[in-house]
Enzyme design. Sequence first.
Site, PDB file in Angstrom:
ATOM      1  N   ASP A 201       0.828  -1.204   0.000  1.00  0.00           N
ATOM      2  CA  ASP A 201       0.000   0.000   0.000  1.00  0.00           C
ATOM      3  C   ASP A 201       0.865   1.258   0.000  1.00  0.00           C
ATOM      4  O   ASP A 201       1.939   1.266  -0.602  1.00  0.00           O
ATOM      5  CB  ASP A 201      -0.930  -0.056   1.225  1.00  0.00           C
ATOM      6  CG  ASP A 201      -2.257   0.610   0.962  1.00  0.00           C
ATOM      7  OD1 ASP A 201      -2.247   1.832   0.746  1.00  0.00           O
ATOM      8  OD2 ASP A 201      -3.293  -0.080   0.956  1.00  0.00           O
ATOM      9  N   HIS A 239      -3.876   5.350   3.803  1.00  0.00           N
ATOM     10  CA  HIS A 239      -4.660   4.188   3.383  1.00  0.00           C
ATOM     11  C   HIS A 239      -4.101   2.895   3.971  1.00  0.00           C
ATOM     12  O   HIS A 239      -4.829   2.092   4.571  1.00  0.00           O
ATOM     13  CB  HIS A 239      -4.625   4.185   1.853  1.00  0.00           C
ATOM     14  CG  HIS A 239      -5.475   3.179   1.197  1.00  0.00           C
ATOM     15  ND1 HIS A 239      -4.960   2.036   0.622  1.00  0.00           N
ATOM     16  CD2 HIS A 239      -6.795   3.135   1.010  1.00  0.00           C
ATOM     17  CE1 HIS A 239      -5.947   1.342   0.088  1.00  0.00           C
ATOM     18  NE2 HIS A 239      -7.069   1.979   0.311  1.00  0.00           N
ATOM     19  N   SER A 411     -11.579  -1.449  -0.575  1.00  0.00           N
ATOM     20  CA  SER A 411     -10.297  -1.294   0.101  1.00  0.00           C
ATOM     21  C   SER A 411     -10.347  -1.773   1.540  1.00  0.00           C
ATOM     22  O   SER A 411      -9.367  -2.272   2.065  1.00  0.00           O
ATOM     23  CB  SER A 411      -9.931   0.193   0.176  1.00  0.00           C
ATOM     24  OG  SER A 411      -9.175   0.558  -0.908  1.00  0.00           O
TER      25      SER A 411
END
Length: 887
Positions: A201, A239, A411
């Site tokens: 990520d 994220h 996600s």
Amino acid sequence: MRLPFSLVLVLLSYDSVLAATHQKRTYSTHDYYVLEHIPHAGASLAEIASQLGVQVVERAGELANAWVVRVPKEDASLQKRGGDLVLDTLEALRRRASSPLLARSAESNHARRVVSSVKYLSRQELRQRVKRAPPSIRPGDENKPNGTLAAAVVDRLGIQDPLFPQQWHLVNEEYPQHMMNVTALWEMGITGQGIVTALVDDGLDYNSDDLADNFYAPGSYNYNDHEDLPTPKLFDDHHGTRCAGQIAAVKNNVCGMGVAYGSKVAGIRILSGPISDIDEAAALNYNYQNTSIFSCSWGPPDDGKSMEAPNYLIQRAMLNGIQSGRGGKGSVFVFASGNGAVYGDQCNFDGYTNSIYSITVAAIDYKGLHPIYSESCAANLVVAYSSGSGNHIVTTDVGKNACANTHGGTSAAAPNAAGVYALALSVRPDLNWRDMQHLTVRTAQVVNAEDPDWDKTAVGRPFSYKYGYGALNGVEFVTAAQKWKSVKPQTWVEMPAVQIANGTSNFVGEMKGGDLIVPGGLQSKITVTKDDLAKENFEALEHITVRVWISHTKRGDVEVEITSPNGIKSVLAARRRGDFAKTGYPGWRFMSVKHWDENPIGDWTIRVSDVGTEGHSGHFLGWSLSLFGSTVDPTIVKTYELSLLDTLLPPLVQETPTTSDPTSTKSHPKPTDHLPGDHGTAEGEASKPAFDNGDGKGDADVAQPTSTAVAPSATASMTPTPDEGWFTGMSNLVSDRKWFFGAAGLVLLFGLGVGIFFWRRAVRRRRAAYSTLPGGDDLAMRSLPGDAPRTKELYDAFGEPSDDEDADEETGLRPGRPQDRSPGGLGFHSGFLDDEDIHSPRSASPAPQRAYRDEPEEEEKRTRERASPSGSGGSGDGSWEHASQTR
Ligand SMILES: *[C@@H]1O[C@H](CO)[C@@H](O)[C@H](O)[C@H]1NC(C)=O
Ligand SMILES: *[C@@H]1O[C@H](CO)[C@@H](O)[C@H](O)[C@H]1NC(C)=O
Ligand SMILES: *[C@@H]1O[C@H](CO)[C@@H](O)[C@H](O)[C@H]1NC(C)=O
Ligand SMILES: *[C@@H]1O[C@H](CO)[C@@H](O)[C@H](O)[C@H]1NC(C)=O
């Protein structure tokens, strides 16, 4: 210059081991390449490096025989002319190796050894895996009262995490049937101990009080900055940290808890800056002996018009992961299905999510509804909880003591699933990557049983394109895992491709022939027999993949579905209104998990139709079917190998099985948390089928083909008819040339690779000549299958004729004439360079081995002068690697 070229070459031996270190890249001063060496093919790595003038930097990730090499940056003037010193040097060697004039000379022999020891050479381009800004989302309700269910768990486990009561995905007060259902496992002491999940990520905040204790540094790496720690540095690098918190937020007094709060998380940072393909490939294998799960919440753009698959190096990494990761039990790759459902996007247009090696996870919200963003497809295996209907996922954020309450999208569904897999592996570390898929299929729970998208599989399991096999349930999954008997090894059956009405596709995806797609669509059958299965030691079916060759002036109009011998239908492609690509499906591979455990014997019928938009049409040129499943006799184990030839129609090399799918441009993966809008607040649904594909359900304005109107010519001519003559001829050829084989396929690849390279270069220079390609050069180039060969070149590659043929290197390439082939040419693929300005190489008869000279002639070493590429700049050149196929 910008062309990331792939040169594919061939074979020999050498073992050099450099420490698997990770050197910082210096792209400003050096050009980097990945070289795949063929050990035992004659030339050592050091010899090749010296011949090409490159310096070996390090092993390329965990890929066997692949090396990162570099040269000081070329001078700009050469680059402007479209040259590439390293690739040109290799090509010069190749020409020398195959020059009839030099046929028996030492230098030719030497060149041949070097050239044939290189299977693949590609220049690495820095590319931004674009990370989009996070969506602006209304914060959820932060002050939900403690409910009794959560309070009970809090009591029993002594939980002090202040936001635990808001983590509805762990304990859902309002809809208790909708949660990951893991707290009962915690109470049994199952919290994921000993398992590492890597978040591939944009970084991971290991300084967070909620993550520090569960951070696994040895599995972490920062490919954006080439340093050891995955420190989030950009303003929006949150994220990966949020996803990590979902899995392994520590049980303490900070924020909430992770699904597997006793497990470890590693951060592999790739999304925060440009990286090369080989770095992405290395990331997917990073520390893959100790790291069990790779959680990937990114992918090609979810825009409803992209169709992209991972390129050769990245596919090799995924294959390597399941074959060699975790001591051979296989890495568990978890991929988010994508957030593009509002754009009509489907996860079967994404080569990561429709890979059989990944577990594709879509989303449902806290009410159990299907969120508007979550993508559907036949490759969806399962759903996990995420944002929607006004509620988001509450988790850790970047910062010492920061929490996030706006996390969501598919996600966030993928890490919730990864957490459950970590729990299961902590009690059954011996389970392999396919065990995890089997358990998922068997334990997923039906949600919204009334939803018309549910269908029954042949063995009676409910399946839905929206929900896969249903919602992943921690207790069900882990208790089943405790008792699970590991599946037998994998095997596969690859049915010969059906060629329809002489349909052909070359390695740049130009398609010719085929049957016109008529109203009602075209059907074709492939019959799987008992013998087909027996030959491959095949017992029980798991995945099917279907490769199609379809030309169309508007790709989004095409609908593809396949019906099994038992009448079970998988919709592979439904209409995508926004997809105006003119490039069709040049060997694109779809996947379905809907036929799991079905008896595959009998007729598989594909139907290809379009919605009949005025002014748009297309042809169906061919298709192939592959079945993957378990073995009868577990002692017979096959090892899958990638092929670069499988987008060719008709297929040429049958003996090389493949997962390769280089049908489209290289993608720029990105996190899927970027949603079209406020994905978390929109109300979900559970009343619409995902696709209509002619069923009459759903979308009324989609044309409804009548299935009776099957084009007769299509049905009539569409039984699998492998070209026996060709293969027989080829195997004779091959057995005549034992010295060469083992290598024949690879030689092909080499030749093809060189062919592609020079073909592409040529194309840039004569763009006008390609105006006949649908959509023009630009578009056509973008859809080129990355590493697949052109038919004509392939034929030439097989051999050339011989010394009496015109040996003038300055003549243009002769068309391939397979019937003229002489085995003598096999040695070094010869002319597949269909390209005026490239001298047509001639292959030489294998020459007796003699002494050779080391130094290539200077002028050959230096590249030939080249006409400068046409001014069109970006599109013609790197386009197929750079460009997304979107428009
Ligand atoms: C929920 O209950 C726990 C234990 O009773 C308490 O410590 C916590 O502060 C409460 N949280 C909220 C948001 O009220
Ligand atoms: C969770 O697991 C328990 C068993 O511990 C089961 O009784 C319950 O129904 C499950 N809840 C859900 C939502 O599946
Ligand atoms: C994996 O873990 C073991 C034991 O914890 C350790 O000895 C080994 O060095 C680790 N390997 C890697 C590649 O990190
Ligand atoms: C395919 O090619 C063969 C041989 O060239 C020819 O006889 C046949 O008519 C062609 N079929 C179609 C449908 O074009």
